[in-house]
Design a protein around this motif. Structure first.
Motif, PDB file in Angstrom:
ATOM      1  N   UNK A 226     -13.250 -32.636 -38.737  1.00 42.30           N
ATOM      2  CA  UNK A 226     -12.117 -32.679 -37.813  1.00 42.30           C
ATOM      3  C   UNK A 226     -12.629 -33.145 -36.448  1.00 42.30           C
ATOM      4  N   UNK A 227     -12.020 -34.154 -35.896  1.00 43.97           N
ATOM      5  CA  UNK A 227     -12.453 -34.683 -34.603  1.00 43.97           C
ATOM      6  C   UNK A 227     -11.747 -33.942 -33.471  1.00 43.97           C
ATOM      7  N   UNK A 228     -12.148 -34.241 -32.221  1.00 41.85           N
ATOM      8  CA  UNK A 228     -11.595 -33.523 -31.067  1.00 41.85           C
ATOM      9  C   UNK A 228     -10.076 -33.704 -30.959  1.00 41.85           C
ATOM     10  N   UNK A 229      -9.426 -32.631 -30.524  1.00 41.40           N
ATOM     11  CA  UNK A 229      -7.972 -32.690 -30.328  1.00 41.40           C
ATOM     12  C   UNK A 229      -7.673 -33.490 -29.066  1.00 41.40           C
ATOM     13  N   UNK A 230      -6.645 -34.305 -29.141  1.00 36.06           N
ATOM     14  CA  UNK A 230      -6.205 -35.043 -27.960  1.00 36.06           C
ATOM     15  C   UNK A 230      -4.863 -34.487 -27.519  1.00 36.06           C
ATOM     16  N   UNK A 231      -4.750 -34.078 -26.248  1.00 34.39           N
ATOM     17  CA  UNK A 231      -3.462 -33.553 -25.787  1.00 34.39           C
ATOM     18  C   UNK A 231      -2.390 -34.647 -25.742  1.00 34.39           C
ATOM     19  N   UNK A 232      -1.178 -34.263 -26.116  1.00 32.43           N
ATOM     20  CA  UNK A 232      -0.030 -35.177 -26.082  1.00 32.43           C
ATOM     21  C   UNK A 232       0.937 -34.639 -25.029  1.00 32.43           C
ATOM     22  N   UNK A 233       1.441 -35.500 -24.155  1.00 27.25           N
ATOM     23  CA  UNK A 233       2.355 -35.034 -23.107  1.00 27.25           C
ATOM     24  C   UNK A 233       3.516 -36.001 -22.913  1.00 27.25           C
ATOM     25  N   UNK A 234       4.607 -35.437 -22.419  1.00 28.56           N
ATOM     26  CA  UNK A 234       5.726 -36.284 -22.025  1.00 28.56           C
ATOM     27  C   UNK A 234       5.407 -36.843 -20.648  1.00 28.56           C
ATOM     28  N   UNK A 235       5.446 -38.142 -20.515  1.00 28.43           N
ATOM     29  CA  UNK A 235       5.245 -38.730 -19.186  1.00 28.43           C
ATOM     30  C   UNK A 235       5.970 -40.066 -19.155  1.00 28.43           C
ATOM     31  N   UNK A 236       6.839 -40.209 -18.175  1.00 29.67           N
ATOM     32  CA  UNK A 236       7.586 -41.454 -18.074  1.00 29.67           C
ATOM     33  C   UNK A 236       6.820 -42.427 -17.196  1.00 29.67           C
ATOM     34  N   UNK A 237       6.850 -43.687 -17.590  1.00 36.08           N
ATOM     35  CA  UNK A 237       6.101 -44.686 -16.829  1.00 36.08           C
ATOM     36  C   UNK A 237       6.982 -45.390 -15.796  1.00 36.08           C
ATOM     37  N   UNK A 238       8.192 -44.865 -15.589  1.00 40.29           N
ATOM     38  CA  UNK A 238       9.046 -45.527 -14.595  1.00 40.29           C
ATOM     39  C   UNK A 238       8.542 -45.211 -13.193  1.00 40.29           C
ATOM     40  N   UNK A 239       8.886 -46.049 -12.249  1.00 39.55           N
ATOM     41  CA  UNK A 239       8.461 -45.829 -10.868  1.00 39.55           C
ATOM     42  C   UNK A 239       9.388 -46.619  -9.953  1.00 39.55           C
ATOM     43  N   UNK A 240       9.366 -46.285  -8.698  1.00 32.27           N
ATOM     44  CA  UNK A 240      10.181 -47.023  -7.735  1.00 32.27           C
ATOM     45  C   UNK A 240       9.740 -48.491  -7.707  1.00 32.27           C
ATOM     46  N   UNK A 241       8.460 -48.694  -7.909  1.00 32.58           N
ATOM     47  CA  UNK A 241       7.937 -50.065  -7.907  1.00 32.58           C
ATOM     48  C   UNK A 241       8.556 -50.890  -9.045  1.00 32.58           C
ATOM     49  N   UNK A 242       8.604 -50.285 -10.255  1.00 32.69           N
ATOM     50  CA  UNK A 242       9.162 -51.016 -11.393  1.00 32.69           C
ATOM     51  C   UNK A 242      10.659 -51.246 -11.237  1.00 32.69           C
ATOM     52  N   UNK A 243      11.347 -50.229 -10.662  1.00 35.15           N
ATOM     53  CA  UNK A 243      12.777 -50.379 -10.404  1.00 35.15           C
ATOM     54  C   UNK A 243      12.997 -51.498  -9.371  1.00 35.15           C
ATOM     55  N   UNK A 244      12.115 -51.562  -8.370  1.00 33.11           N
ATOM     56  CA  UNK A 244      12.222 -52.599  -7.340  1.00 33.11           C
ATOM     57  C   UNK A 244      12.114 -53.977  -7.967  1.00 33.11           C
ATOM     58  N   UNK A 245      11.162 -54.111  -8.907  1.00 36.06           N
ATOM     59  CA  UNK A 245      10.977 -55.403  -9.573  1.00 36.06           C
ATOM     60  C   UNK A 245      12.217 -55.793 -10.366  1.00 36.06           C
ATOM     61  N   UNK A 246      12.821 -54.774 -11.013  1.00 35.45           N
ATOM     62  CA  UNK A 246      14.042 -55.037 -11.788  1.00 35.45           C
ATOM     63  C   UNK A 246      15.151 -55.515 -10.848  1.00 35.45           C
ATOM     64  N   UNK A 247      15.237 -54.897  -9.660  1.00 39.81           N
ATOM     65  CA  UNK A 247      16.268 -55.299  -8.697  1.00 39.81           C
ATOM     66  C   UNK A 247      16.020 -56.716  -8.200  1.00 39.81           C
ATOM     67  N   UNK A 248      14.771 -57.031  -7.914  1.00 45.59           N
ATOM     68  CA  UNK A 248      14.432 -58.372  -7.432  1.00 45.59           C
ATOM     69  C   UNK A 248      14.846 -59.420  -8.461  1.00 45.59           C
ATOM     70  N   UNK A 249      14.681 -59.069  -9.750  1.00 50.98           N
ATOM     71  CA  UNK A 249      15.015 -60.034 -10.804  1.00 50.98           C
ATOM     72  C   UNK A 249      16.527 -60.273 -10.891  1.00 50.98           C
ATOM     73  N   UNK A 250      17.316 -59.321 -10.384  1.00 54.15           N
ATOM     74  CA  UNK A 250      18.778 -59.502 -10.361  1.00 54.15           C
ATOM     75  C   UNK A 250      19.148 -60.591  -9.336  1.00 54.15           C
ATOM     76  N   UNK A 251      18.400 -60.656  -8.255  1.00 49.65           N
ATOM     77  CA  UNK A 251      18.641 -61.694  -7.242  1.00 49.65           C
ATOM     78  C   UNK A 251      19.346 -61.152  -6.008  1.00 49.65           C
ATOM     79  N   UNK A 252      18.987 -61.724  -4.863  1.00 50.85           N
ATOM     80  CA  UNK A 252      19.474 -61.224  -3.582  1.00 50.85           C
ATOM     81  C   UNK A 252      20.996 -61.366  -3.440  1.00 50.85           C
ATOM     82  N   UNK A 253      21.532 -62.495  -3.895  1.00 55.56           N
ATOM     83  CA  UNK A 253      22.981 -62.720  -3.710  1.00 55.56           C
ATOM     84  C   UNK A 253      23.816 -61.672  -4.426  1.00 55.56           C
ATOM     85  N   UNK A 254      23.423 -61.390  -5.665  1.00 59.45           N
ATOM     86  CA  UNK A 254      24.177 -60.409  -6.440  1.00 59.45           C
ATOM     87  C   UNK A 254      24.063 -59.019  -5.827  1.00 59.45           C
ATOM     88  N   UNK A 255      22.857 -58.667  -5.363  1.00 61.42           N
ATOM     89  CA  UNK A 255      22.653 -57.353  -4.743  1.00 61.42           C
ATOM     90  C   UNK A 255      23.473 -57.256  -3.451  1.00 61.42           C
TER      91      UNK A 255
END
Ligand SMILES: [Zn+2]
Length: 299
Positions: A226-255
């Motif tokens: 049996x090899x070492x146990x690896x902990x499993x956790x809930x963690x979301x990779x979302x961030x304000x930075x990623x949301x910002x990128x999504x907004x930029x892709x929408x375009x300034x005029x639409x925003x």
């Protein structure tokens, strides 16, 4: 008894069989608490979460593995992401009545995409038709067809937990020298025996027994590493930075059009329910190339 969320690898000595085991409770609870999922959808998400975790353990690089089911039944989408350090997040979209439906009815003509995205390098995607009676059978067929690896997978969900058990015959060249002396018949015999024993595992044992006990219960006549146990956790990779990128892709005029009608734009993450609010000034800053602070404030 304490139930930590872990994933663990094992090998049956003097055979070319290796295994993965995973059981999650708080990680699973964190995911299903975000939305009011019906029981059948919860169950499938739990199974997909442990499956993704076990599959990610077979990767030999840093990155992310995603299982995404899309179908024409009441369950339209189910997505689970697992990173190499076992951070899980998941989401499902459904409509109508789901609880009395079988796996096939729930997903109806669905496909499962397995996407592997190394941090460095090209992404890879395999597609599995979900045409067997449950998720584990579909994944076993995938391994058989795409990797030519004999694989068996057991998935259970219940009592607020999800558990997965997987065994697989290793490719010939990665087995130890003791295996060279073994005949093909003996190897086939090892596999049939390992599968038959794992088939005796009851759902309640799978969901509650510590892995040491579980392996002893199944393979006490074999020697199992049996090899070492690896902990499993809930963690979301979302961030304000990623949301910002999504907004930029929408375009300034639409925003600008949206902000002419409302004070601010709220971006919600479906995986963790986090809200990221952008007012007029924030949006202005997103398109201001001289602003060095665009990518701060991750959560
Ligand atoms: Zn999130």
């Amino acid at each position: 008894m304490e139930h930590q969320d872990t994933s663990q690898r094992f090998m049956i000595d003097d055979s070319s069989i290796r295994g993965e085991w995973c059981r999650i409770e708080s990680t699973y609870q964190a995911v299903i608490a975000k939305h009011d999922y019906p029981l059948a959808v919860r169950g499938l998400l739990g199974e997909m979460m442990v499956a993704a975790t076990m599959l990610s353990s077979t990767l030999k690089f840093e990155g992310r593995l995603t299982l995404q089911a899309r179908g024409n039944g009441p369950l339209q989408l189910a997505t689970v992401e697992c990173t190499h350090d076992k951070h899980l997040r998941a989401i499902a979209r459904w409509q109508g009545e789901t609880d009395s439906l079988t796996f096939t009815q729930l997903l109806d003509s669905a496909h499962l995409a397995i996407t592997i995205e190394p941090t460095k390098g090209e992404a890879y995607q395999g597609i599995v038709p979900l045409e067997h009676e449950n998720l584990s059978r579909c994944l076993e067929h995938y391994f058989q067809q795409s990797e030519q690896l004999d694989t068996r997978i057991w998935l259970n969900e219940g009592d607020g937990r999800a558990a997965g058990f997987m065994i697989q015959v290793l490719p010939y060249n990665s087995t130890d020298s003791a295996m060279l002396d073994k005949s093909e018949d003996d190897k086939a015999e090892d596999w049939i025996r390992a599968v038959a024993l794992a088939d005796t595992l009851k759902a309640e044992e799978h969901l509650s027994l510590p892995i040491e006990e579980l392996l002893h219960r199944l393979y006490h006549e074999e020697s199992v590493r049996l090899f070492d146990a690896q902990p499993v956790t809930f963690k979301c990779s979302c961030s304000r930075e990623r949301m910002s990128k999504a907004l930029v892709s929408v375009g300034k005029d639409e925003l600008d059009d949206i902000l002419a009608e409302q004070e601010q734009i709220t971006m919600n993450c479906e995986f963790c329910n986090a809200s990221h609010i952008f007012d007029k000034m924030d949006v202005h800053m997103l398109f201001d190339a001289s602003n060095p602070n665009n990518d701060t404030n991750t959560h």
